[in-house]
Design a protein around this motif. Structure first.
Motif, PDB file in Angstrom:
ATOM      1  N   ASP A  71      42.646  36.944  34.461  1.00 19.74           N
ATOM      2  CA  ASP A  71      43.583  37.668  35.321  1.00 19.74           C
ATOM      3  C   ASP A  71      43.073  37.767  36.750  1.00 19.74           C
ATOM      4  N   LEU A  72      41.750  37.739  36.918  1.00 20.54           N
ATOM      5  CA  LEU A  72      41.164  37.874  38.255  1.00 20.54           C
ATOM      6  C   LEU A  72      41.180  36.558  39.010  1.00 20.54           C
ATOM      7  N   HIS A  73      41.241  35.437  38.316  1.00 22.34           N
ATOM      8  CA  HIS A  73      41.170  34.131  38.996  1.00 22.34           C
ATOM      9  C   HIS A  73      42.498  33.500  39.119  1.00 22.34           C
ATOM     10  N   ARG A 118      28.670  44.788  38.369  1.00 17.09           N
ATOM     11  CA  ARG A 118      29.196  44.166  37.153  1.00 17.09           C
ATOM     12  C   ARG A 118      28.235  44.365  35.981  1.00 17.09           C
ATOM     13  N   GLU A 124      40.523  39.287  30.787  1.00 17.93           N
ATOM     14  CA  GLU A 124      40.411  40.030  32.051  1.00 17.93           C
ATOM     15  C   GLU A 124      39.898  39.118  33.157  1.00 17.93           C
ATOM     16  N   SER A 125      38.947  38.264  32.832  1.00 19.27           N
ATOM     17  CA  SER A 125      38.409  37.320  33.808  1.00 19.27           C
ATOM     18  C   SER A 125      39.490  36.348  34.270  1.00 19.27           C
ATOM     19  N   ARG A 132      26.966  41.880  41.758  1.00 25.24           N
ATOM     20  CA  ARG A 132      26.319  41.544  40.479  1.00 25.24           C
ATOM     21  C   ARG A 132      25.741  42.799  39.821  1.00 25.24           C
ATOM     22  N   ILE A 180      37.355  40.464  27.477  1.00 26.18           N
ATOM     23  CA  ILE A 180      36.659  40.176  28.735  1.00 26.18           C
ATOM     24  C   ILE A 180      37.119  38.833  29.302  1.00 26.18           C
ATOM     25  N   GLN A 181      37.282  37.831  28.435  1.00 26.29           N
ATOM     26  CA  GLN A 181      37.747  36.528  28.904  1.00 26.29           C
ATOM     27  C   GLN A 181      39.149  36.618  29.484  1.00 26.29           C
TER      28      GLN A 181
END
Length: 92
Positions: A90-92, A48, A87-88, A45, A84-85
């Motif tokens: 892509d991580l999940h 980030r 990118e998020s 955290r 950012i959304q």
């Protein structure tokens, strides 16, 4: 903690398998694992938050450098939010 790491047995195909001996009193590492997970979460955290703060600072510099109006600045922020959304996702 070392006993948890050093406890191993041979599993499938003769490969070592590290695990917990839930049958012994010494096999309860719940508290230690919880502390380690909480420390890792806190660290992530913090990392980030630093990345996010850096990005906000870069956007602010971009807005000032380009002498954007309020509407243009809002659009730049919307574009960054979309990035950012994505990118998020892509991580999940």
């Amino acid at each position: 903690m070392k006993t948890m790491i050093n406890k191993s047995r041979l599993g499938f195909a003769g490969l070592p398998v590290v695990g917990f001996d839930m049958g012994s009193a010494e096999g309860d590492y719940t508290g230690e694992l919880t502390l380690m997970l909480n420390a890792a979460r806190k660290d992530e955290r913090g990392n980030r938050a630093q990345v996010f703060a850096s990005r906000l600072e870069a956007i602010a510099c971009f807005i000032i450098q380009k002498e954007m109006t309020g509407t243009e600045a809002a659009e730049a922020l919307r574009q960054e939010a979309t990035r950012i959304q994505n990118e998020s996702g892509d991580l999940h």
